[in-house]
Scaffold this motif. Structure first.
Motif, short mmCIF file in Angstrom:
data_model
loop_
_atom_site.label_atom_id
_atom_site.label_comp_id
_atom_site.label_asym_id
_atom_site.label_seq_id
_atom_site.Cartn_x
_atom_site.Cartn_y
_atom_site.Cartn_z
N GLU A 46 1.05 -12.85 -2.65
CA GLU A 46 0.76 -12.10 -3.87
C GLU A 46 -0.25 -10.99 -3.60
O GLU A 46 -0.15 -9.89 -4.14
N ARG A 47 -1.20 -11.27 -2.73
CA ARG A 47 -2.19 -10.23 -2.35
C ARG A 47 -1.52 -9.09 -1.60
O ARG A 47 -1.77 -7.92 -1.87
N VAL A 48 -0.61 -9.43 -0.68
CA VAL A 48 0.12 -8.41 0.06
C VAL A 48 0.98 -7.57 -0.89
O VAL A 48 1.01 -6.34 -0.79
N ALA A 49 1.63 -8.22 -1.83
CA ALA A 49 2.51 -7.51 -2.77
C ALA A 49 1.71 -6.59 -3.69
O ALA A 49 2.24 -5.56 -4.14
N ALA A 50 0.46 -6.92 -3.96
CA ALA A 50 -0.35 -6.13 -4.89
C ALA A 50 -0.97 -4.92 -4.23
O ALA A 50 -1.44 -4.01 -4.92
N GLU A 51 -1.00 -4.90 -2.93
CA GLU A 51 -1.67 -3.77 -2.21
C GLU A 51 -0.81 -2.54 -2.18
O GLU A 51 0.35 -2.51 -2.28
#
Length: 152
Positions: A147-152
């Protein structure tokens, strides 16, 4: 209270290892996405479901949907026509522009979204049941990272 957690220092990944991780992770995410879409026994095709979900957000014109879904206008027209014929989407004249139509979900369209989500959830939950508690715990951590990767 002092922090008693310890961290294990791992050697930095080589460029080759990073490239392999990038490829493997991308492919694994695509496979999971595809399996959820195609093996959850949905009553609508994935591209139709995507349009329904867009209309759940708000009513839209066919042109807006085509732009959002990155498909041609004729392709979107075929998709929308199929959804209208099935009673999942309704057409209405645009009150501000008589040349346009506004598409919105019908009650049957909303029910289809709900049922498709239920089936997809059920399909995925059944796969997670085959994992150990430790594997599921690892997926909890991986989900936060993804989710962190997708939000960047």
């Amino acid at each position: 209270m002092a922090d008693t957690t310890t961290t294990t220092t791992r050697p930095a990944m080589t460029r080759s290892q990073k490239d392999r991780l990038t490829s493997d992770l991308r492919i694994a995410c695509l496979r999971i996405s595809r399996r959820v879409r195609f093996e959850s026994d949905s009553t609508v095709a994935p591209h139709q479901y995507s349009v329904l979900v867009r209309l759940e957000e708000s009513p839209r014109t066919p042109k807006e949907l085509a732009a959002i879904e990155k498909v041609s206008a004729p392709s979107m027209s075929r998709t929308v026509n199929g959804l209208v014929e099935r009673g999942l989407v309704a057409r209405a004249d645009d009150p501000t522009d008589g040349r346009q139509v506004i598409l919105s979900l019908t009650a049957e369209g909303r029910a289809t979204i709900k049922e498709t989500r239920r089936r997809r959830h059920q399909w995925f939950a059944a796969r997670l049941e085959t994992l150990t508690d430790a594997e599921r715990a690892l997926l909890v951590e991986a989900t936060a990272l993804l989710e962190r990767v997708a939000a960047e």
